[in-house]
Design a protein around this motif. Structure first.
Motif, PDB file in Angstrom:
ATOM      1  N   GLY A  39       0.849  -1.180   0.000  1.00  0.00           N
ATOM      2  CA  GLY A  39       0.000   0.000   0.000  1.00  0.00           C
ATOM      3  C   GLY A  39       0.886   1.232   0.000  1.00  0.00           C
ATOM      4  N   THR A  40       0.657   2.104  -0.951  1.00  0.00           N
ATOM      5  CA  THR A  40       1.525   3.255  -1.191  1.00  0.00           C
ATOM      6  C   THR A  40       0.698   4.527  -1.090  1.00  0.00           C
ATOM      7  N   ARG A 121      -3.430  12.685   7.466  1.00  0.00           N
ATOM      8  CA  ARG A 121      -3.125  13.456   6.247  1.00  0.00           C
ATOM      9  C   ARG A 121      -3.278  12.607   4.992  1.00  0.00           C
ATOM     10  N   MET A 122      -3.239  11.296   5.143  1.00  0.00           N
ATOM     11  CA  MET A 122      -3.355  10.380   3.999  1.00  0.00           C
ATOM     12  C   MET A 122      -4.809  10.288   3.565  1.00  0.00           C
ATOM     13  N   ARG A 123      -5.047  10.573   2.268  1.00  0.00           N
ATOM     14  CA  ARG A 123      -6.419  10.533   1.764  1.00  0.00           C
ATOM     15  C   ARG A 123      -6.640   9.409   0.764  1.00  0.00           C
ATOM     16  N   ILE A 124      -5.555   8.767   0.316  1.00  0.00           N
ATOM     17  CA  ILE A 124      -5.665   7.618  -0.574  1.00  0.00           C
ATOM     18  C   ILE A 124      -4.417   6.763  -0.423  1.00  0.00           C
ATOM     19  N   GLU A 125      -4.597   5.479  -0.531  1.00  0.00           N
ATOM     20  CA  GLU A 125      -3.492   4.515  -0.529  1.00  0.00           C
ATOM     21  C   GLU A 125      -3.792   3.529  -1.660  1.00  0.00           C
ATOM     22  N   ILE A 126      -2.757   3.182  -2.423  1.00  0.00           N
ATOM     23  CA  ILE A 126      -2.937   2.292  -3.562  1.00  0.00           C
ATOM     24  C   ILE A 126      -1.942   1.143  -3.453  1.00  0.00           C
TER      25      ILE A 126
END
Length: 148
Positions: A39-40, A121-126
């Motif tokens: 997950g990035t 602060r993270m709004r998306i992880e891919i």
């Protein structure tokens, strides 16, 4: 703890993110002909900064993933599975044009999940899984990155 660094079928790829060292994981693992990218998030690992904009975060996620895939020996064209994780489902649709640039022609299997992430602060992880191209696969047409 098992660490199989002597296994020629398994290779870890590190991005330099402080999270990898602090938590104990790799940005990606090459295992045989499979590449598993962790997950990035949208952190720029060179500066350890993150934009507040979800689309900019998605673009940075894909730059980070693209770098890991390249180090592994493949591209977005080799991705077979993608998972999107977002704390707010409303943030997903604004990212679609960016995601389509990388995955629109590839059409990997995909899942989007709404969940909490490690940092507010993270709004998306891919996260992606890819298959290394065989030498006999011939030339592949590269898929454009998020910056295009």
């Amino acid at each position: 703890m098992i660490h199989r660094s002597d296994d020629p079928r398994r290779r870890v790829i590190l991005s330099g993110s402080e999270f990898e060292e602090r938590i104990g994981y790799a940005r990606a693992v090459v295992d045989g002909d499979r590449v598993h990218v962790s997950g990035t998030t949208g952190f720029d690992y060179a500066t350890m900064t993150i934009s507040g904009d979800v689309v900019e975060q998605a673009e940075q996620c894909l730059r980070n993933i693209g770098a890991a895939l390249a180090e592994a020996g493949c591209t977005f064209a080799d991705v077979v599975r993608v998972r999107y994780l977002l704390p707010d489902r409303a943030d997903f649709e604004p990212c679609w044009p960016v995601l389509r640039r990388c995955f629109g022609e590839v059409r990997p299997a995909a899942t989007m999940m709404v969940c909490g992430l490690a940092d507010p602060r993270m709004r998306i992880e891919i996260e992606v899984d890819a298959r290394l191209p065989a030498a006999s696969d011939g030339p592949r047409r590269p898929v454009s990155s998020a910056s295009g």
